[in-house]
Structures are given as C-alpha cells and as structure tokens.
Write a protein that holds these residues in place. Structure first.
Motif, short mmCIF file in Angstrom:
data_model
loop_
_atom_site.label_atom_id
_atom_site.label_comp_id
_atom_site.label_asym_id
_atom_site.label_seq_id
_atom_site.Cartn_x
_atom_site.Cartn_y
_atom_site.Cartn_z
N ASP A 87 0.89 -1.32 0.02
CA ASP A 87 0.03 0.17 0.29
C ASP A 87 0.88 1.18 0.05
OD1 ASP A 87 -2.46 -1.50 0.11
OD2 ASP A 87 -2.88 -1.18 1.97
N LYS A 88 2.14 1.26 -0.30
CA LYS A 88 2.93 2.45 -0.60
C LYS A 88 2.88 3.05 -1.80
CE LYS A 88 7.36 4.10 0.35
NZ LYS A 88 8.59 4.03 1.19
N LEU A 89 2.79 4.07 -2.21
CA LEU A 89 2.50 4.82 -3.48
C LEU A 89 3.88 5.04 -3.96
CD1 LEU A 89 0.44 8.08 -2.27
CD2 LEU A 89 -0.34 5.61 -3.17
N PHE A 90 3.74 4.71 -5.41
CA PHE A 90 4.86 4.99 -6.21
C PHE A 90 5.25 6.43 -6.35
CE2 PHE A 90 3.62 0.94 -8.41
CZ PHE A 90 4.58 0.29 -7.54
N GLY A 91 4.32 7.45 -6.29
CA GLY A 91 4.43 8.85 -6.01
C GLY A 91 4.11 8.97 -4.73
N SER A 92 3.49 10.48 -4.71
CA SER A 92 2.94 11.06 -3.59
C SER A 92 1.87 12.02 -3.61
CB SER A 92 4.21 11.53 -2.35
OG SER A 92 4.95 12.67 -3.30
N VAL A 93 1.19 12.47 -2.68
CA VAL A 93 0.37 13.36 -2.67
C VAL A 93 0.78 14.45 -1.93
CG1 VAL A 93 -2.09 14.18 -2.22
CG2 VAL A 93 -1.47 11.89 -3.06
N THR A 94 1.07 15.71 -2.49
CA THR A 94 1.61 17.11 -2.01
C THR A 94 0.73 17.90 -1.77
OG1 THR A 94 2.16 17.93 -4.04
CG2 THR A 94 3.81 16.46 -3.26
N ALA A 95 1.12 18.65 -0.89
CA ALA A 95 0.24 20.01 -0.54
C ALA A 95 -0.19 20.66 -1.82
CB ALA A 95 0.95 21.06 0.24
N ALA A 96 0.79 20.90 -2.83
CA ALA A 96 0.30 21.42 -4.21
C ALA A 96 -1.07 20.64 -4.72
CB ALA A 96 1.39 21.74 -5.01
N ASP A 97 -0.67 19.43 -4.70
CA ASP A 97 -1.78 18.38 -5.35
C ASP A 97 -3.19 18.69 -4.62
OD1 ASP A 97 0.11 17.30 -6.81
OD2 ASP A 97 0.43 15.66 -5.65
N ILE A 98 -3.21 18.79 -3.30
CA ILE A 98 -4.16 19.04 -2.55
C ILE A 98 -4.82 20.45 -3.02
CG2 ILE A 98 -5.19 19.15 -0.08
CD1 ILE A 98 -3.14 17.21 1.00
N ALA A 99 -4.35 21.51 -2.80
CA ALA A 99 -4.65 22.76 -3.12
C ALA A 99 -5.36 22.94 -4.57
CB ALA A 99 -3.55 23.65 -3.29
N ASP A 100 -4.63 22.27 -5.51
CA ASP A 100 -5.05 22.18 -6.96
C ASP A 100 -6.38 21.43 -7.05
OD1 ASP A 100 -2.89 23.49 -7.87
OD2 ASP A 100 -1.83 21.95 -8.64
N ARG A 101 -6.46 20.34 -6.39
CA ARG A 101 -7.76 19.50 -6.33
C ARG A 101 -8.86 20.31 -5.68
NH1 ARG A 101 -8.17 13.80 -7.10
NH2 ARG A 101 -6.66 14.38 -8.43
N ALA A 102 -8.65 20.80 -4.46
CA ALA A 102 -9.71 21.55 -4.02
C ALA A 102 -9.98 22.60 -4.65
CB ALA A 102 -9.14 22.44 -2.41
N VAL A 103 -9.31 23.50 -5.30
CA VAL A 103 -9.72 24.51 -6.02
C VAL A 103 -10.40 24.08 -7.45
CG1 VAL A 103 -8.97 26.25 -7.81
CG2 VAL A 103 -8.02 26.00 -5.74
N GLY A 104 -10.04 22.77 -8.00
CA GLY A 104 -10.91 22.28 -8.96
C GLY A 104 -12.00 21.83 -8.68
N SER A 105 -12.62 21.60 -7.53
CA SER A 105 -13.62 20.91 -6.82
C SER A 105 -14.64 22.18 -6.69
CB SER A 105 -13.59 20.04 -5.84
OG SER A 105 -13.01 21.16 -4.56
N GLY A 106 -14.60 23.24 -7.45
CA GLY A 106 -15.64 24.27 -7.20
C GLY A 106 -15.52 25.38 -6.11
N LEU A 107 -14.36 25.59 -5.61
CA LEU A 107 -13.85 26.80 -4.83
C LEU A 107 -14.15 28.07 -5.55
CD1 LEU A 107 -11.16 25.70 -2.59
CD2 LEU A 107 -13.51 25.62 -1.81
N ASP A 108 -14.48 29.29 -5.00
CA ASP A 108 -14.83 30.52 -5.48
C ASP A 108 -13.46 31.29 -5.21
OD1 ASP A 108 -15.11 30.87 -2.84
OD2 ASP A 108 -16.85 32.19 -3.29
N PHE A 109 -12.43 30.82 -4.72
CA PHE A 109 -11.00 31.44 -4.34
C PHE A 109 -9.89 30.33 -4.70
CE2 PHE A 109 -12.66 29.38 -0.58
CZ PHE A 109 -11.49 28.60 0.03
N VAL A 110 -8.72 31.02 -4.92
CA VAL A 110 -7.62 30.17 -5.06
C VAL A 110 -7.01 29.92 -3.92
CG1 VAL A 110 -5.27 30.14 -6.03
CG2 VAL A 110 -7.22 31.39 -7.24
N LEU A 111 -6.85 28.61 -3.59
CA LEU A 111 -6.09 28.05 -2.23
C LEU A 111 -4.50 27.86 -2.56
CD1 LEU A 111 -6.47 26.92 0.52
CD2 LEU A 111 -6.64 24.93 -0.55
N ASP A 112 -3.69 28.61 -1.87
CA ASP A 112 -2.31 28.61 -1.80
C ASP A 112 -1.78 27.15 -1.37
OD1 ASP A 112 0.22 28.93 -1.79
OD2 ASP A 112 0.01 31.13 -1.87
N LYS A 113 -1.00 26.51 -1.96
CA LYS A 113 -0.22 25.37 -1.06
C LYS A 113 0.23 25.85 0.23
CE LYS A 113 4.15 25.55 -3.55
NZ LYS A 113 5.16 24.97 -4.33
#
Length: 150
Positions: A87-113
């Motif tokens: 169950d170990k990822l070959f890559g990783s999920v970073t703060a930038a990934d989380i910020a991008d996904r949150a913004v892509g899910s319909g936020l009306d503001f930009v979330l900085d990493k």
C-alpha cells in the motif's frame, strides 16, 4: 523627546508605539536611521488613523478567512494513485496537489499550497485529515482519501 516608532527597536518598543527617549538618542540614532518620527499632534492623529485602518483590514481578512473555511468545511478529496503491494504509493500526494484538487472542486477562491499544513507528502493509501490554515486564527480540516488506481 516623544517619538513614534516606525520599526521594532530592541528594549524600546514595536512599530506604532509612542515612546519617550532622550533627545540625543533620538537625534543621533533613531531619526537618522528612519526608525522613528516625531510625535507631533498631526503625526499622532495620522498614527491613530493608520491603526484604525489596520484593525478594519484585519477584521475583513478574518471574516473572509471564515467565509472560505465554511466552503472547505467537510470537503472530501479523492486521489487515485499507483501503489505497491504494501500500500505504499509509487509517487506521493503533496500540498500542491491538495490545493489544486480543492480549487478544481468548485471553490470560488484560489487556495495557496502554503495554506495546506502537510508536514510531509502522503505516501500511503488510506484516509488522512489535512489541516488548512487560512488565517492565524482560522484553520479547517479536509479529508484526503488516497485509493489504488485500477
């Protein structure tokens, strides 16, 4: 001599403080270095106005952070990633990934990493609570679910 500090001075005060110092210290150190200015009645009035504006700006920033936190409250982000047998990822999920996904899910503001408080990237499958600090006094958790890609 009464002065208003522009910058923090050790053992004297913080910016905006009205201090009483000896004239020689003011003339030879504080004023030439631009660390303070005279506390005339006009300057004291200007300082009070600046402080009121700063307080109003801080209040608006806090209210905007609370509004944004309410939009993030209960958010559930799903990431699909390749993983090995343990169950170990070959890559990783970073703060930038989380910020991008949150913004892509319909936020009306930009979330900085930098607002995503992830101590280290996520490298395992599973559910994780990730804190997001939008203001010094406003923090909200979002759930990050990392699952195996098929």
């Amino acid at each position: 001599m009464k002065l208003i500090l522009k910058e923090s001075v050790d053992r004297l005060g913080e910016p905006g403080d009205v201090v009483n110092v000896k004239p020689g210290y003011a003339r030879n150190f504080l004023l030439p270095r631009g660390l303070a200015y005279e506390a005339s009645t006009a300057n004291v009035r200007r300082l009070e106005q600046e402080q009121r504006r700063a307080e109003e700006r801080a209040r608006k920033d806090y209210l905007e952070a609370r509004r944004r936190a309410s939009r993030l409250e209960g958010m559930h982000l799903v990431f699909r990633a390749r993983a090995g047998e343990s169950d170990k990822l070959f890559g990783s999920v970073t703060a930038a990934d989380i910020a991008d996904r949150a913004v892509g899910s319909g936020l009306d503001f930009v979330l900085d990493k930098r607002h995503v408080l992830l101590s280290e990237p996520i490298k395992m499958l599973g559910d994780f609570e990730v804190p997001i600090r939008l203001h010094a006094e406003v923090e909200v958790n979002v759930t990050v679910h990392v699952e195996r890609t098929s």
